[in-house]
Design a protein around this motif. Sequence first.
Motif, PDB file in Angstrom:
ATOM      1  N   LEU A  75       0.828  -1.197   0.000  1.00  0.00           N
ATOM      2  CA  LEU A  75       0.000   0.000   0.000  1.00  0.00           C
ATOM      3  C   LEU A  75       0.865   1.250   0.000  1.00  0.00           C
ATOM      4  CD1 LEU A  75      -2.972  -0.127   2.497  1.00  0.00           C
ATOM      5  CD2 LEU A  75      -2.952   0.714   0.159  1.00  0.00           C
ATOM      6  N   VAL A  76       1.892   1.193   0.852  1.00  0.00           N
ATOM      7  CA  VAL A  76       2.754   2.359   0.974  1.00  0.00           C
ATOM      8  C   VAL A  76       3.416   2.662  -0.362  1.00  0.00           C
ATOM      9  CG1 VAL A  76       4.798   3.269   2.108  1.00  0.00           C
ATOM     10  CG2 VAL A  76       3.127   1.969   3.423  1.00  0.00           C
ATOM     11  N   LEU A  77       3.831   1.587  -1.078  1.00  0.00           N
ATOM     12  CA  LEU A  77       4.430   1.767  -2.393  1.00  0.00           C
ATOM     13  C   LEU A  77       3.472   2.456  -3.336  1.00  0.00           C
ATOM     14  CD1 LEU A  77       6.461  -1.449  -3.185  1.00  0.00           C
ATOM     15  CD2 LEU A  77       7.252   0.910  -3.095  1.00  0.00           C
ATOM     16  N   VAL A  78       2.232   2.013  -3.274  1.00  0.00           N
ATOM     17  CA  VAL A  78       1.235   2.626  -4.150  1.00  0.00           C
ATOM     18  C   VAL A  78       1.139   4.114  -3.843  1.00  0.00           C
ATOM     19  CG1 VAL A  78      -1.217   2.715  -4.686  1.00  0.00           C
ATOM     20  CG2 VAL A  78      -0.073   0.516  -4.476  1.00  0.00           C
ATOM     21  N   PHE A  79       1.140   4.421  -2.540  1.00  0.00           N
ATOM     22  CA  PHE A  79       1.023   5.834  -2.167  1.00  0.00           C
ATOM     23  C   PHE A  79       2.202   6.641  -2.684  1.00  0.00           C
ATOM     24  CE2 PHE A  79      -2.692   5.236  -0.141  1.00  0.00           C
ATOM     25  CZ  PHE A  79      -2.651   4.403   0.952  1.00  0.00           C
ATOM     26  N   CYS A  80       3.408   6.019  -2.541  1.00  0.00           N
ATOM     27  CA  CYS A  80       4.605   6.764  -2.906  1.00  0.00           C
ATOM     28  C   CYS A  80       4.638   7.033  -4.397  1.00  0.00           C
ATOM     29  CB  CYS A  80       5.862   6.007  -2.501  1.00  0.00           C
ATOM     30  SG  CYS A  80       5.962   5.827  -0.727  1.00  0.00           S
ATOM     31  N   SER A  81       4.189   6.074  -5.183  1.00  0.00           N
ATOM     32  CA  SER A  81       4.294   6.256  -6.625  1.00  0.00           C
ATOM     33  C   SER A  81       3.130   7.081  -7.167  1.00  0.00           C
ATOM     34  CB  SER A  81       4.330   4.894  -7.311  1.00  0.00           C
ATOM     35  OG  SER A  81       3.177   4.172  -6.962  1.00  0.00           O
ATOM     36  N   ALA A  82       2.125   7.237  -6.369  1.00  0.00           N
ATOM     37  CA  ALA A  82       0.980   8.002  -6.868  1.00  0.00           C
ATOM     38  C   ALA A  82       1.244   9.495  -6.715  1.00  0.00           C
ATOM     39  CB  ALA A  82      -0.265   7.608  -6.094  1.00  0.00           C
ATOM     40  N   ILE A  83       0.493  10.261  -7.428  1.00  0.00           N
ATOM     41  CA  ILE A  83       0.648  11.714  -7.322  1.00  0.00           C
ATOM     42  C   ILE A  83       0.230  12.120  -5.911  1.00  0.00           C
ATOM     43  CG2 ILE A  83      -0.079  13.930  -8.294  1.00  0.00           C
ATOM     44  CD1 ILE A  83      -1.265  12.022 -10.618  1.00  0.00           C
ATOM     45  N   LEU A  84       1.028  12.929  -5.308  1.00  0.00           N
ATOM     46  CA  LEU A  84       0.715  13.322  -3.938  1.00  0.00           C
ATOM     47  C   LEU A  84      -0.426  14.321  -3.914  1.00  0.00           C
ATOM     48  CD1 LEU A  84       3.993  13.286  -1.948  1.00  0.00           C
ATOM     49  CD2 LEU A  84       1.893  12.049  -1.479  1.00  0.00           C
ATOM     50  N   LEU A  85      -0.986  14.363  -2.767  1.00  0.00           N
ATOM     51  CA  LEU A  85      -2.116  15.201  -2.444  1.00  0.00           C
ATOM     52  C   LEU A  85      -2.178  16.565  -3.144  1.00  0.00           C
ATOM     53  CD1 LEU A  85      -4.167  16.100   0.006  1.00  0.00           C
ATOM     54  CD2 LEU A  85      -2.131  17.382   0.562  1.00  0.00           C
ATOM     55  N   SER A  86      -3.346  16.894  -3.560  1.00  0.00           N
ATOM     56  CA  SER A  86      -3.564  18.264  -4.006  1.00  0.00           C
ATOM     57  C   SER A  86      -4.758  18.809  -3.260  1.00  0.00           C
ATOM     58  CB  SER A  86      -3.841  18.284  -5.505  1.00  0.00           C
ATOM     59  OG  SER A  86      -5.086  17.675  -5.760  1.00  0.00           O
ATOM     60  N   ALA A  87      -4.659  20.005  -2.797  1.00  0.00           N
ATOM     61  CA  ALA A  87      -5.776  20.622  -2.102  1.00  0.00           C
ATOM     62  C   ALA A  87      -5.999  21.992  -2.709  1.00  0.00           C
ATOM     63  CB  ALA A  87      -5.460  20.765  -0.613  1.00  0.00           C
ATOM     64  N   CYS A  88      -7.235  22.308  -2.967  1.00  0.00           N
ATOM     65  CA  CYS A  88      -7.472  23.634  -3.502  1.00  0.00           C
ATOM     66  C   CYS A  88      -8.692  24.241  -2.858  1.00  0.00           C
ATOM     67  CB  CYS A  88      -7.643  23.577  -5.012  1.00  0.00           C
ATOM     68  SG  CYS A  88      -8.773  22.315  -5.557  1.00  0.00           S
ATOM     69  N   GLY A  89      -8.594  25.473  -2.559  1.00  0.00           N
ATOM     70  CA  GLY A  89      -9.716  26.156  -1.916  1.00  0.00           C
ATOM     71  C   GLY A  89     -10.441  27.028  -2.929  1.00  0.00           C
ATOM     72  N   THR A  90     -11.696  27.294  -2.664  1.00  0.00           N
ATOM     73  CA  THR A  90     -12.459  28.197  -3.512  1.00  0.00           C
ATOM     74  C   THR A  90     -13.078  29.233  -2.598  1.00  0.00           C
ATOM     75  OG1 THR A  90     -14.475  26.932  -3.274  1.00  0.00           O
ATOM     76  CG2 THR A  90     -13.053  26.311  -5.087  1.00  0.00           C
ATOM     77  N   PRO A  91     -13.556  30.323  -3.155  1.00  0.00           N
ATOM     78  CA  PRO A  91     -14.121  31.368  -2.308  1.00  0.00           C
ATOM     79  C   PRO A  91     -15.266  30.856  -1.420  1.00  0.00           C
ATOM     80  CG  PRO A  91     -13.875  32.131  -4.570  1.00  0.00           C
ATOM     81  CD  PRO A  91     -13.559  30.671  -4.573  1.00  0.00           C
ATOM     82  N   SER A  92     -15.977  29.813  -1.841  1.00  0.00           N
ATOM     83  CA  SER A  92     -17.118  29.330  -1.066  1.00  0.00           C
ATOM     84  C   SER A  92     -16.675  28.552   0.169  1.00  0.00           C
ATOM     85  CB  SER A  92     -18.000  28.435  -1.929  1.00  0.00           C
ATOM     86  OG  SER A  92     -17.274  27.272  -2.273  1.00  0.00           O
ATOM     87  N   GLY A  93     -15.357  28.356   0.331  1.00  0.00           N
ATOM     88  CA  GLY A  93     -14.888  27.596   1.478  1.00  0.00           C
ATOM     89  C   GLY A  93     -14.875  26.116   1.186  1.00  0.00           C
ATOM     90  N   ARG A  94     -15.173  25.732  -0.044  1.00  0.00           N
ATOM     91  CA  ARG A  94     -15.152  24.329  -0.426  1.00  0.00           C
ATOM     92  C   ARG A  94     -13.706  23.923  -0.630  1.00  0.00           C
ATOM     93  NH1 ARG A  94     -14.874  21.480  -5.178  1.00  0.00           N
ATOM     94  NH2 ARG A  94     -16.307  19.721  -5.451  1.00  0.00           N
ATOM     95  N   ARG A  95     -13.303  22.846   0.032  1.00  0.00           N
ATOM     96  CA  ARG A  95     -11.940  22.382  -0.126  1.00  0.00           C
ATOM     97  C   ARG A  95     -11.977  20.975  -0.686  1.00  0.00           C
ATOM     98  NH1 ARG A  95     -10.195  22.813   5.743  1.00  0.00           N
ATOM     99  NH2 ARG A  95     -12.438  22.710   5.979  1.00  0.00           N
ATOM    100  N   ALA A  96     -11.058  20.671  -1.574  1.00  0.00           N
ATOM    101  CA  ALA A  96     -11.003  19.326  -2.138  1.00  0.00           C
ATOM    102  C   ALA A  96      -9.630  18.738  -1.888  1.00  0.00           C
ATOM    103  CB  ALA A  96     -11.311  19.379  -3.627  1.00  0.00           C
ATOM    104  N   TYR A  97      -9.606  17.493  -1.451  1.00  0.00           N
ATOM    105  CA  TYR A  97      -8.350  16.827  -1.144  1.00  0.00           C
ATOM    106  C   TYR A  97      -8.313  15.494  -1.877  1.00  0.00           C
ATOM    107  CZ  TYR A  97      -8.362  20.029   2.843  1.00  0.00           C
ATOM    108  OH  TYR A  97      -8.417  21.125   3.637  1.00  0.00           O
ATOM    109  N   THR A  98      -7.106  15.063  -2.206  1.00  0.00           N
ATOM    110  CA  THR A  98      -6.961  13.727  -2.768  1.00  0.00           C
ATOM    111  C   THR A  98      -6.752  12.748  -1.625  1.00  0.00           C
ATOM    112  OG1 THR A  98      -6.005  14.598  -4.770  1.00  0.00           O
ATOM    113  CG2 THR A  98      -5.624  12.274  -4.318  1.00  0.00           C
ATOM    114  N   LEU A  99      -7.558  11.720  -1.623  1.00  0.00           N
ATOM    115  CA  LEU A  99      -7.484  10.708  -0.577  1.00  0.00           C
ATOM    116  C   LEU A  99      -7.080   9.397  -1.227  1.00  0.00           C
ATOM    117  CD1 LEU A  99     -10.235  10.228   2.078  1.00  0.00           C
ATOM    118  CD2 LEU A  99      -9.613   8.312   0.652  1.00  0.00           C
ATOM    119  N   GLN A 100      -6.069   8.758  -0.649  1.00  0.00           N
ATOM    120  CA  GLN A 100      -5.590   7.503  -1.204  1.00  0.00           C
ATOM    121  C   GLN A 100      -5.585   6.454  -0.127  1.00  0.00           C
ATOM    122  OE1 GLN A 100      -1.786   9.116  -2.433  1.00  0.00           O
ATOM    123  NE2 GLN A 100      -2.527   9.270  -4.536  1.00  0.00           N
TER     124      GLN A 100
END
Length: 298
Positions: free
Chosen positions: A16-41
């Motif tokens: 699992l850890v290998l999969v995490f390491c090779s995958a694209i790491l987290l991206s988080a972006c905020g919008t004015p509405s306070g909506r936040r999106a995160y990548t969960l693996q």
Amino acid sequence: MRSLTLFCARGLPSRLVLVFCSAILLSACGTPSGRRAYTLQGQVLAVAPNHEEATIKHEDIKGFMPAMTMPYKVKEAKLLDNIAPGDLVNATLVVVSNDAYLTEVKKVGSAPLEKPAASPTASSGFELLKAGEAVPDASFVDQDGKKVGFSAFKGSTLVVTFIYTRCPLPTFCPLMDRHFVTIQNSLKNDPSLTNVHLVSISFDPITDTPPVLKKHARTLDADLQRWTFLTGDRDDIDQFAARFGMSVTRAQNNPLDITHTLRTAIVDADGKLVKVYTGNEWTPEKVLMDLKPVVHPS
Ligand SMILES: [Cu+2]
């Protein structure tokens, strides 16, 4: 009622850890509405029969929450149509002010499910309180740093809940806080419900020192005449909480990595347990209704 258990996700299988390491790491972006999106693996451990929720053991979500195992709601049930326990997934976790859910769930592999470690929980060995039983006394420290025993609240009908101020998900501890704000405001406007007191007990005494609790109370606009925030000795709190059915587990290598369930209780003016609400599906309206016969026994 679904139980809301969070488990720590330390000791992920190396694959699992290998999969995490090779995958694209987290991206988080905020919008004015306070909506936040995160990548969960992570790895799916369970899918609810109605496909509205999946329990996922996931890696750290940087800047948001540590590695955990949690049930996550999905935006639409069909997102989980082809997802099964054991699947490794990438998902998008959307957090808005009062809610959190997954909008995308993509299977990227699969791995054998680990047997759950027999980790001792705080509740083991402690007997659950039954309705009508006296809540045992315990000593705490309030938001002003003052020592206070639980028995000091005798004479008031109590609504008690357990929280920690760092809790990352809007649908967990922050929801308990919001519900207590609603109850507090209703109590103010309901002269028939005098002498009801709210008590929020933090099970994270390392972080939630009295000054932190006081600041938290201010953020919530808590009226400290009606609402007390308590902390204290960690083991005492765990034992006290366990009597209500709370389970609190801390990662061995990091006591700040907390895994917990939710319990909220009504305790009468004699210090006896009236009832316990499990999880996060109770409403302030229900509690207010249930308080009436306790405050005014017929
Ligand atoms: Cu929490």
